[in-house]
Each structure stands twice: as structure tokens, then as C-alpha cells.
Design an enzyme around this catalytic site. Structure first.
Site, short mmCIF file in Angstrom:
data_model
loop_
_atom_site.label_atom_id
_atom_site.label_comp_id
_atom_site.label_asym_id
_atom_site.label_seq_id
_atom_site.Cartn_x
_atom_site.Cartn_y
_atom_site.Cartn_z
N HIS A 109 -69.92 13.99 -73.48
CA HIS A 109 -69.27 14.45 -74.71
C HIS A 109 -67.85 14.15 -74.41
O HIS A 109 -67.13 13.54 -75.62
CB HIS A 109 -69.25 16.03 -74.67
CG HIS A 109 -70.76 16.40 -74.79
ND1 HIS A 109 -71.44 16.00 -75.94
CD2 HIS A 109 -71.49 17.66 -74.19
CE1 HIS A 109 -72.75 16.66 -75.67
NE2 HIS A 109 -72.65 17.61 -74.98
N ASP A 138 -74.85 10.85 -81.73
CA ASP A 138 -75.97 11.32 -80.98
C ASP A 138 -75.97 10.48 -79.75
O ASP A 138 -75.36 9.28 -79.84
CB ASP A 138 -77.14 11.46 -81.76
CG ASP A 138 -78.18 12.17 -81.01
OD1 ASP A 138 -77.83 12.78 -80.10
OD2 ASP A 138 -79.27 12.29 -81.44
N LEU A 180 -56.91 8.49 -94.40
CA LEU A 180 -58.25 8.73 -94.08
C LEU A 180 -58.44 10.42 -93.93
O LEU A 180 -57.63 10.96 -93.52
CB LEU A 180 -58.81 8.25 -92.71
CG LEU A 180 -60.28 8.63 -92.46
CD1 LEU A 180 -61.29 7.70 -92.99
CD2 LEU A 180 -60.32 8.39 -90.96
#
Ligand code: FPP
Length: 263
Positions: A54, A37, A148
Site C-alpha cells: 500500500h 489493485d 486536474l
């Protein structure tokens, strides 16, 4: 002056290396979930359009993914687009829908090299076809990777996920393939999009907001929560390391009286 600065820099790197080693010798969270955020505010502070935030946030995704992988985290779930984010201006939505393609086209070779596996939770069908294509391509190419799991939550909403799971069980009960007595936590978990992932141990939310925003409501029942004021584009390895250090100081009891229990 320059030598002094360089000495300080070397000392900083040494300290970071020591912290990383110390953290690696203790319990690393298996699954870290992040609510990324603050992109809009980061851009606003710089008098830039929200989409610039973004885009910068995408670079942070790369940095944190690589670092989490190097630290031995097994799964990293990133909240990239919620079912509620469709309410944003069309232009911003279009930009956000382009990011997976840009990210994956740029970094797929690096993800392959590092053995990172791309996955997604959320309703893929409602994504624009170019977004869907980019994600599916990356999932296919990385499916054998053993490092991962980089799990993007795209068009994801926890309540929708739970409604879906409940409907599936109701249909099975109605058709006679499931007995009501057979419904338990394990069965519900098996119906969620995260069924194959370890339960999240740690939730991080950046930018000073302190709420879950419909993110993994069931899965986060026993996770440790860390909220930081740092805006996502400014979040870096040092912040992530600090979060793991804080996690390792927590005393996880899972409802019992004893410390550091396993669930
Ligand atoms: C919330 O910040 C952030 C989002 C809704 C989008 C998150 C997306 C990224 C970080 C990039 C994702 C990258 C890939 C590769 C999919 P906000 O816009 O609500 O920020 P604000 O609260 O400051 O306005």
C-alpha cells in the site's frame, strides 16, 4: 558499452516524448477512474507485509497524478478505500487510513505548485478524524486550483451512493417538491457524489482482476474499460500512456452505429 546503453536510454526517452506528443494531439479522456489493485500481491512477491504494498502504491498515486495532470486529464478518480474494505484486518485498515494524511502532508506543496485540486467521494463521516482532517485541509487549500481534479474515493460504495440518491428523491416526492415524471437520468446524476465531474471516459483496473467491485456503477455506463495484469505499485507513466493510446484507438459509439460519437 556505457555509451551504447546511454544511446538506448536517449532513444527510449525520445520515443516516449513522441508518443506523448501524438497522444496529446488526439482526444484525451476528460475523466479517468482507476481501481488500484494488487498492492498486497506486490508485497507478497517480495516477502514483505501487505502494508508495504500500500505504501508503494501511494508513490504510484503521486506519479500517475502528476502525469495525468501533465497530459491534460481533467479528473482522476482513484478507488482508495471501498465500503467493503472495512472487512480487512484492523492493522491494515489503520494503515490505509493513515495514507491520505501522509500523502497530502508530503505532497500538498507539489499539488499546489501544479494546480491540482483535491476532492473526495464517499462517506467522510465514518473516517477516523485524522483522515477526515487531512482530506478536508487539502480540499480547502486546493479548492481554487484549476488543474486536474484528484478525486479520492474513500469509504466509497456505488450501491450506497445510489440508495442515498433514491432516498433523497423519494423524500422529495413524498414532500411534494418533486413529481415522479420529473425523475430522469439528469436528475439522478445530479444526486450522485460525482454530480460536478465530467462522466468517466476511461476505467483502468490493475492486477488482472476483471470486475467493478461496486465502483461508479452508474457513472461508468459508457466508459471504455482497460484491464491490465500490472500490479498497482508497478504501474507507471508508460502504462498510463499505453492506456490512453488504447483508449484513443477505441471507436466510441454510445449505442449508435456511427463511430466516435459524443454522448
Ligand atoms: C487494493 O489492493 C488496494 C487497496 C484496497 C488500497 C489502495 C490504496 C492505495 C493504492 C494507496 C492510496 C493512497 C492514498 C494517498 C489514499 P489489494 O490490497 O486488494 O491487493 P491484492 O489484491 O493484491 O491483495
Amino acid at each position: 558499452m556505457l555509451r551504447k546503453l546511454m544511446r538506448k536510454k536517449t532513444a527510449d526517452i525520445q520515443l516516449l516524448d513522441e508518443r506523448i506528443e501524438a497522444v496529446k494531439n488526439r482526444q484525451i479522456p476528460n475523466h479517468v477512474a482507476i481501481i488500484m489493485d494488487g498492492n498486497g500481491r506486490w508485497a507478497k512477491q517480495r516477502k514483505m507485509p501487505r502494508i508495504a504494498g500500500h505504501h508503494e502504491g501511494m508513490k504510484t498515486v503521486r506519479q500517475i497524478t502528476n502525469f495525468a495532470n501533465a497530459m491534460g486529464v481533467k479528473a482522476l478518480t482513484l478507488y482508495a478505500f471501498s465500503t467493503e474494505n472495512w472487512k480487512r484486518p484492523r492493522m491494515e485498515i489503520d494503515f490505509l487510513m493513515n495514507l491520505p494524511g501522509e500523502f497530502l502532508n508530503t505532497y500538498l506543496p507539489e499539488l499546489m505548485e501544479k494546480g491540482i485540486k483535491v476532492e473526495m467521494i464517499g462517506d467522510m463521516d465514518a473516517l477516523p478524524s485524522h483522515t477526515e482532517k487531512a482530506i478536508k485541509k487539502a480540499m480547502e487549500q486546493t479548492k481554487e486550483n484549476k488543474g486536474l481534479i484528484l478525486n479520492f474515493a474513500m469509504n466509497y460504495g456505488s450501491r450506497v451512493e445510489l440508495v442515498h440518491a433514491m432516498k433523497e428523491m423519494a423524500e422529495e416526492v413524498a414532500s411534494g417538491t418533486l413529481k415522479v415524471e420529473e425523475i430522469d437520468e439528469g436528475l439522478i446524476e445530479s444526486k450522485l457524489m460525482t454530480a460536478h465531474l465530467p462522466e468517466p471516459d476511461l476505467l483502468i483496473r490493475t492486477s488482472g482482476e476483471v470486475r467493478l467491485s461496486n465502483f461508479m456503477l452508474w457513472q461508468l455506463a459508457y466508459a471504455e474499460f482497460i484491464f491490465t495484469d500490472v500490479l498497482w505499485p508497478d504501474y507507471d507513466e508508460d502504462c498510463f500512456l499505453q492506456a490512453i493510446e488504447d483508449f484513443q484507438k477505441r471507436n466510441r459509439r454510445f449505442g449508435s452505429l456511427e463511430g466516435d460519437q459524443k454522448r
